[in-house]
Design a protein around this motif. Structure first.
Motif, PDB file in Angstrom:
ATOM      1  N   VAL A  10     -17.918 -28.982  20.901  1.00 22.93           N
ATOM      2  CA  VAL A  10     -17.812 -30.446  20.296  1.00 22.93           C
ATOM      3  C   VAL A  10     -18.425 -29.882  18.327  1.00 22.93           C
ATOM      4  O   VAL A  10     -19.083 -29.405  18.387  1.00 22.93           O
ATOM      5  CB  VAL A  10     -19.677 -30.889  20.951  1.00 22.93           C
ATOM      6  N   PRO A  11     -17.490 -30.757  17.747  1.00 18.30           N
ATOM      7  CA  PRO A  11     -17.632 -29.833  16.186  1.00 18.30           C
ATOM      8  C   PRO A  11     -18.941 -30.992  16.236  1.00 18.30           C
ATOM      9  O   PRO A  11     -18.828 -32.241  16.584  1.00 18.30           O
ATOM     10  CB  PRO A  11     -16.108 -30.687  16.084  1.00 18.30           C
ATOM     11  N   GLY A  17     -14.932 -34.926  11.999  1.00 16.94           N
ATOM     12  CA  GLY A  17     -13.650 -36.481  12.588  1.00 16.94           C
ATOM     13  C   GLY A  17     -12.325 -35.405  12.046  1.00 16.94           C
ATOM     14  O   GLY A  17     -11.654 -35.748  13.104  1.00 16.94           O
ATOM     15  N   LEU A  18     -12.846 -35.129  11.252  1.00 16.03           N
ATOM     16  CA  LEU A  18     -10.973 -33.976  11.180  1.00 16.03           C
ATOM     17  C   LEU A  18     -10.654 -33.633  12.137  1.00 16.03           C
ATOM     18  O   LEU A  18      -9.592 -32.626  12.288  1.00 16.03           O
ATOM     19  CB  LEU A  18     -10.709 -33.730   9.535  1.00 16.03           C
ATOM     20  N   ILE A  19     -11.739 -32.626  12.591  1.00 15.31           N
ATOM     21  CA  ILE A  19     -11.753 -31.384  13.632  1.00 15.31           C
ATOM     22  C   ILE A  19     -11.086 -32.226  14.820  1.00 15.31           C
ATOM     23  O   ILE A  19     -10.165 -31.285  14.997  1.00 15.31           O
ATOM     24  CB  ILE A  19     -12.575 -30.458  13.485  1.00 15.31           C
ATOM     25  N   ILE A  20     -11.898 -33.211  15.340  1.00 16.18           N
ATOM     26  CA  ILE A  20     -10.655 -34.122  16.639  1.00 16.18           C
ATOM     27  C   ILE A  20      -9.935 -34.341  15.686  1.00 16.18           C
ATOM     28  O   ILE A  20      -8.924 -34.702  16.928  1.00 16.18           O
ATOM     29  CB  ILE A  20     -12.255 -34.988  17.209  1.00 16.18           C
ATOM     30  N   GLU A  77      -8.401 -22.642  16.289  1.00 10.86           N
ATOM     31  CA  GLU A  77      -8.242 -22.755  14.867  1.00 10.86           C
ATOM     32  C   GLU A  77      -9.244 -23.546  14.950  1.00 10.86           C
ATOM     33  O   GLU A  77     -10.766 -23.817  13.979  1.00 10.86           O
ATOM     34  CB  GLU A  77      -7.868 -22.644  13.956  1.00 10.86           C
ATOM     35  N   THR A  78      -9.442 -25.218  15.394  1.00 14.68           N
ATOM     36  CA  THR A  78      -9.645 -26.180  15.684  1.00 14.68           C
ATOM     37  C   THR A  78     -11.688 -26.150  16.410  1.00 14.68           C
ATOM     38  O   THR A  78     -12.573 -26.747  17.282  1.00 14.68           O
ATOM     39  CB  THR A  78      -9.315 -27.362  15.741  1.00 14.68           C
ATOM     40  N   TYR A  79     -11.016 -25.096  17.548  1.00 10.50           N
ATOM     41  CA  TYR A  79     -11.909 -24.637  18.609  1.00 10.50           C
ATOM     42  C   TYR A  79     -13.015 -23.472  18.384  1.00 10.50           C
ATOM     43  O   TYR A  79     -14.287 -23.356  18.598  1.00 10.50           O
ATOM     44  CB  TYR A  79     -11.973 -24.259  19.883  1.00 10.50           C
ATOM     45  N   CYS A  80     -12.260 -22.518  17.586  1.00  7.15           N
ATOM     46  CA  CYS A  80     -13.088 -21.274  17.497  1.00  7.15           C
ATOM     47  C   CYS A  80     -12.464 -21.141  16.057  1.00  7.15           C
ATOM     48  O   CYS A  80     -11.440 -20.052  15.641  1.00  7.15           O
ATOM     49  CB  CYS A  80     -12.754 -20.006  18.427  1.00  7.15           C
ATOM     50  N   ILE A 263      -9.005 -35.639   4.096  1.00 12.28           N
ATOM     51  CA  ILE A 263      -7.679 -36.784   5.284  1.00 12.28           C
ATOM     52  C   ILE A 263      -6.374 -36.583   4.682  1.00 12.28           C
ATOM     53  O   ILE A 263      -5.557 -36.319   5.401  1.00 12.28           O
ATOM     54  CB  ILE A 263      -8.727 -37.649   4.979  1.00 12.28           C
ATOM     55  N   ILE A 264      -6.576 -37.174   3.126  1.00 17.96           N
ATOM     56  CA  ILE A 264      -4.668 -36.269   2.735  1.00 17.96           C
ATOM     57  C   ILE A 264      -4.315 -35.004   3.288  1.00 17.96           C
ATOM     58  O   ILE A 264      -3.388 -35.176   3.737  1.00 17.96           O
ATOM     59  CB  ILE A 264      -4.487 -37.021   1.607  1.00 17.96           C
TER      60      ILE A 264
END
Length: 295
Positions: A10-11, A17-20, A77-80, A263-264
């Motif tokens: 859970v980021p 938001g960007l990680i999700i 990488e988004t999780y760890c 975001i971009i």
């Protein structure tokens, strides 16, 4: 250097938001990319009679497949999140190599289509000429791979760990060097997109012009085939523009302004990656024709 992870399902924080988004966006690209590209590769292996077009498409397929195979690192990488290390530099280099190999091969295919339309009689040649064309095509593809690997190796310092904030992003004040930017923007984008749009527009115009000159007794199947050619070429051109324009605009704006828009950056990176799935449309029509000719 030992790997350092800070895993979290859970980021939290301002980048949550960007990680999700990255988790949700890259996972289907990976799954579809593996299924579509692996299926196309299996079909390519079964083609009995290879042409120069098949060689171009196979190399495009390999670039897309290699890009897809390394996507799990990005999803992981988004999780760890990994501490910037030489592995990150390698992953970014692999991303650049396969993305720009795809761009250059798509450009070569567009030129190949243009030559086939501009000089149609050259396609009706002997077996010896076909062998020579296949050798030339193989040489062009080999040259493309050498160029992208050489450029990525030459500018690898722009992606060294000490310049990275995360495994895939530069630190906030840092920007890629001007020389690297010019290579990406001019050689990697402007020249290919001008070439693709020029060649595609000429091919579409020629095919549409031929439709006007067709006599009424011409078979409906031939007319439909030419309309499909126009639709495919137009779709390929639109896909190229949508996938690769945002990331190159971002690189340019990022170099002009120090302020970074996450975001971009993330959306444009994702759009460029989706091309590894969308190229499968071209494989489908090429393999469909090869299967029909075999039957």
């Amino acid at each position: 250097m030992a790997m350092v992870f800070n895993c979290s399902l859970v980021p939290n924080g301002p980048e949550a938001g960007l990680i999700i988004f990255q988790r949700v966006a890259y996972t289907p690209v990976f799954i579809l990319g593996i299924i579509l590209n692996a299926s196309a590769l299996r079909c390519f292996i079964g083609i009995p009679q290879w042409t120069d077009t098949h060689i171009y498409m196979l190399n495009l397929l390999l670039a897309d497949l290699m890009l897809t195979l390394f996507l799990p690192f990005r999803i992981f990488e988004t999780y760890c999140p990994m501490k910037p290390m030489p592995l990150c530099t390698f992953l970014i280099c692999v991303h650049y190599i396969n993305m720009y190999a795809s761009i250059f091969i798509i450009t070569a295919i567009s030129i190949h289509r243009y030559v086939a339309i501009r000089f149609p009689m050259q396609n009706k040649t002997s077996h010896a000429s076909e062998v020579r064309r296949r050798r030339i095509t193989s040489g062009i593809c080999a040259l493309i791979w050498v160029i992208v690997i050489t450029l990525s190796t030459t500018f690898r310092k722009d992606m060294y760990p000490d310049r990275l904030a995360t495994c895939y992003e530069l630190k906030e004040p840092d920007k890629i060097s001007l020389s690297f930017l010019l290579v990406l923007e001019i050689l990697g984008y402007l020249l290919p997109i001008v070439t693709i749009m020029t060649c595609s527009a000429h091919v579409v115009w020629t095919v549409l012009k031929s439709l006007k000159d067709i006599h009424q007794h011409t078979e409906e199947e031939i007319i439909d085939q030419r309309k499909r050619v126009v639709a495919i070429i137009t779709a390929n051109m639109i896909v190229f523009i949508v996938c690769f324009t945002p990331i190159h605009v971002y690189h340019l704006l990022r170099h002009i302004s120090v302020k970074k828009s996450h975001i971009i950056h993330d959306v444009s990176e994702w759009l460029a990656t989706t091309n590894c799935c969308l190229d499968s449309v071209g494989y489908y029509f090429l393999l469909k024709k090869a299967y029909r000719d075999k039957m």
